[in-house]
Design an enzyme around this catalytic site. Structure first.
Site, PDB file in Angstrom:
ATOM      1  N   ALA A 162      39.781  45.577  45.827  1.00 60.97           N
ATOM      2  CA  ALA A 162      41.064  46.276  45.719  1.00 60.97           C
ATOM      3  C   ALA A 162      40.849  47.748  45.422  1.00 60.97           C
ATOM      4  CB  ALA A 162      41.919  45.634  44.637  1.00 60.97           C
ATOM      5  N   GLU A 181      33.242  52.766  38.191  1.00 58.33           N
ATOM      6  CA  GLU A 181      32.869  51.350  38.197  1.00 58.33           C
ATOM      7  C   GLU A 181      31.904  51.067  37.047  1.00 58.33           C
ATOM      8  OE1 GLU A 181      31.957  47.659  38.337  1.00 58.33           O
ATOM      9  OE2 GLU A 181      33.516  48.354  39.727  1.00 58.33           O
ATOM     10  N   ARG A 436      44.980  23.945  44.890  1.00 54.17           N
ATOM     11  CA  ARG A 436      43.820  23.938  44.008  1.00 54.17           C
ATOM     12  C   ARG A 436      44.118  23.332  42.643  1.00 54.17           C
ATOM     13  NH1 ARG A 436      41.344  29.950  45.562  1.00 54.17           N
ATOM     14  NH2 ARG A 436      40.493  29.324  47.581  1.00 54.17           N
ATOM     15  N   HIS A 549      40.412  32.414  39.205  1.00 57.95           N
ATOM     16  CA  HIS A 549      41.316  33.552  39.403  1.00 57.95           C
ATOM     17  C   HIS A 549      42.343  33.554  38.277  1.00 57.95           C
ATOM     18  CE1 HIS A 549      43.030  36.512  42.364  1.00 57.95           C
ATOM     19  NE2 HIS A 549      44.107  36.320  41.620  1.00 57.95           N
ATOM     20  N   GLU A 578      43.536  41.761  41.394  1.00 60.98           N
ATOM     21  CA  GLU A 578      43.656  40.649  40.451  1.00 60.98           C
ATOM     22  C   GLU A 578      44.105  41.078  39.064  1.00 60.98           C
ATOM     23  OE1 GLU A 578      41.030  36.818  38.854  1.00 60.98           O
ATOM     24  OE2 GLU A 578      40.158  38.182  40.338  1.00 60.98           O
TER      25      GLU A 578
END
Length: 614
Positions: A162, A181, A436, A549, A578
């Site tokens: 993303a 990062e 899931r 997730h 996320e």
């Protein structure tokens, strides 16, 4: 190019590899001279190639190091099975540095520490054989120059899928960008994903005889998330996912001609990269960034500690620490948070686990598919500190494809079709095409909360041909990760299952595929890939549920503004991927994460650039 206002030089070495003495493996050769040749001339090394066996993150492998009388000239780790973009990147990067600087005094790559240390151990052992270890361990660590302050139109916090999408989108809109990062690798969880991206795509689907509609995609996403997703965000995702596919193709990503079905996708619309794994996307993004380094600057090993705000509360940049010690400031007119989820933060996920999995203790006995340093959730606290609201934190997703002991998704995967889930006795217990959360609920109800995924030659016609994830049956067998049987009876004996129950499970599954019976668990045939499973060899791999997730996070609107509790935008602050909440409800469909990252990542970058006046 973002301006470097002031600089400092320091010696790398906060976590020196020297003291610890591919693309799935690779070989590097070089001709770098020793850093102190005058000291080595008196006692020449024993020229030759030496080998050492080490244990990597994924599997044991052999390192071959070639020495001249005064230098390392080649490092070969081609037998490695470390993950693309993660461990494999660390091996490549550190090997190149060892030869360039002729030293073992290198920092481990954050996010790939075990791979880094296995390389250091192996090269040191080889150096000892060549009589070079003392020289290489005493050689100076390389110096690195960083700036104390950077300025840019947009600062993106997080270099995963993303974040990179946002950075590139902002660059394409004319903005200068700094990406911060915290790991030493680029790509985050996207790197280790299978790369499934859901989108309604008539060009591909019609050729396969698949009838699909955007409204069907929307309905599946809403219902799959138990109708808890924000309808406006879900509509934007499903309406614009195909544009994300085309945008990625414009950056050089090659997708397969046919779509498939990710685990729990509730549809046949999952796009997969032509080469294995989500690392394919990251490689294309890195290529773009390298070609546009005048507008995008990547800073690794940078942990953001604070969002800076002005007197009005508007976000105006970030404070960070390079390798935990060196303070760095990024001044920016817009900040995009794209730090991923919190699935690997055991303490935090237990704290907020009051939703669908409240009956399950999500402690460290439950693994996680994410890269541990990446999925800690720091972006949520940064945004909250600036006034943003967090929503849906209890919506945590488990995936049925976890490897016992680690939780990583490895070996035979659950995605796709033509596989049967059976318990320890050999009996089917669930609709393999279910969501899931339903799959994991059914697994937890089985003895020892585990199961076997069973496939045959339909899924693996060749034991040496790599599957969609770059793995081969031959390697899985050699590592002892899976079990093989020439017949059902043989497989049952190898796994300890009841042969009659396993045969009955296969027969029942085949009857549904053939249209001869309805499945007691609700499995529906009709997928274009569905095939009866009749011939050996057969393969089985044991699996467990794993944290995959986290659907909750920063509240956003369709323009990716971070919103406060009243629904008002936090000035200059955006979020995507996320780390955001409200899109997937309490259960994310397989293949919707990458679609989310790319679709809202593009929006966040473009909006942040516009806000900065680019």
């Amino acid at each position: 190019m973002p301006e470097n206002i002031s600089r400092r030089t320091f010696v790398r070495g906060a976590a020196m590899l020297g003291v610890y003495g591919g693309l799935m493996g690779f070989g590097l050769t070089g001709c770098a001279a020793p850093s102190k040749p005058e000291e080595k001339a008196a006692a020449a090394w024993k020229a030759g190639t030496y080998s050492a066996d080490v244990v990597g993150h994924n599997a044991p492998f052999t390192i071959d190091v070639t020495f001249s009388e005064s230098a390392i000239t080649a490092i070969d780790t081609s037998t490695s099975q470390e993950s693309l973009g993660v461990g494999a990147y660390a091996l490549e990067d550190l090997s190149a540095k060892m030869m360039e600087f002729q030293t073992l005094n290198l920092d481990a790559v954050t996010g790939a520490t075990l791979s880094s240390m296995s390389l250091a151990q192996g090269v040191k052992e080889c150096a000892e054989q060549a009589g070079a270890a003392k020289d290489l361990e005493s050689a100076a660590a390389p110096e690195e120059e960083i700036a104390e302050t950077y300025t840019a139109d947009v600062c993106v916090v997080g270099g995963g899928g993303a974040g990179l999408a946002a950075a590139i989108s902002a660059s394409q809109a004319g903005a200068t960008v700094v990406v911060v990062e915290k790991c030493g690798i680029t790509g985050g969880s996207t790197n280790v994903s299978e790369g499934a991206l859901n989108a309604v795509d008539p060009e591909r689907q019609e050729k396969q005889g698949i009838e699909d509609f955007v409204e069907t995609f929307y309905t599946s996403t809403m219902e799959g998330g138990h109708n808890l997703g924000d309808p406006t965000l879900v509509h934007y995702l499903t309406d614009n996912a195909l544009d994300s596919v085309h945008w990625m193709e414009s950056l050089g990503v090659a997708f397969k001609d046919e779509v498939g079905s990710a685990t729990g996708s509730l549809g046949e619309r999952s796009h997969y990269p032509a080469t294995p794994s989500g690392n394919t996307y990251i490689r294309s993004f890195i290529d773009y960034i390298e070609k546009n380094s005048d507008t995008i600057t990547m800073l690794h090993e940078m942990q953001v500690t604070k969002l800076n705000t002005d007197s009005s509360g508007a976000v105006v940049g970030v404070e960070a620490l390079h390798r935990g010690t060196e303070p760095v400031t990024v001044e920016a007119k817009s900040v995009v948070i794209a730090t991923g989820g919190f699935g690997a933060n055991v303490e935090y996920r237990q704290k907020v686990n009051t939703g669908v999995w409240s009956s399950v203790t999500l402690d460290d006995t439950i693994g996680c598919t994410n890269i541990k340093p990446c999925a800690q959730g720091e972006g949520l606290s940064l945004a909250e500190g600036a006034g943003a609201e967090l929503v849906g934190l209890s919506d945590i997703q488990l995936h049925p494809c976890g490897t016992p002991g680690t939780g990583l998704m490895e070996d035979i995967r659950t995605s796709g079709r033509n596989r049967v889930f059976v318990n320890k006795e050999g009996s089917r217990f669930v609709n393999e095409g279910a969501e899931r959360d339903k799959l994991c609920e059914a697994i937890f109800a089985q003895p020892e909360s585990t199961y076997w995924i069973v496939v045959n030659k339909v899924r693996y016609p060749s034991e040496t041909e790599p599957d969609a994830n770059g793995a081969t049956i031959e390697n899985m067998l050699s590592l002892g990760h899976i079990v093989k049987g020439e017949t059902i009876e043989d497989l049952a004996e190898q796994t300890g299952m009841d042969a009659a129950k396993l045969q009955a499970s296969i027969d029942a599954y085949n009857a549904v595929v053939a249209g001869e019976a309805e499945d007691e668990f609700g499995f529906k045939a009709g997928n274009t890939a569905d095939t009866q499973l009749t011939e050996g060899p057969w393969y089985a791999c044991r699996k467990v549920p794993t944290v995959h997730h986290t659907m909750g996070g920063i509240k956003i609107d369709v323009d990716c503004h971070a919103l406060d509790a009243s629904g008002k935008s936090v000035a200059n602050l955006y979020a995507c991927g996320e780390c955001t909440g409200g899109i997937h409800g309490s259960n994310r469909l397989g293949g919707n994460a990458i679609a989310d990252c790319m679709t809202f990542g593009r929006v966040a970058g473009a909006q942040a650039a516009a806000n900065a006046g680019a």
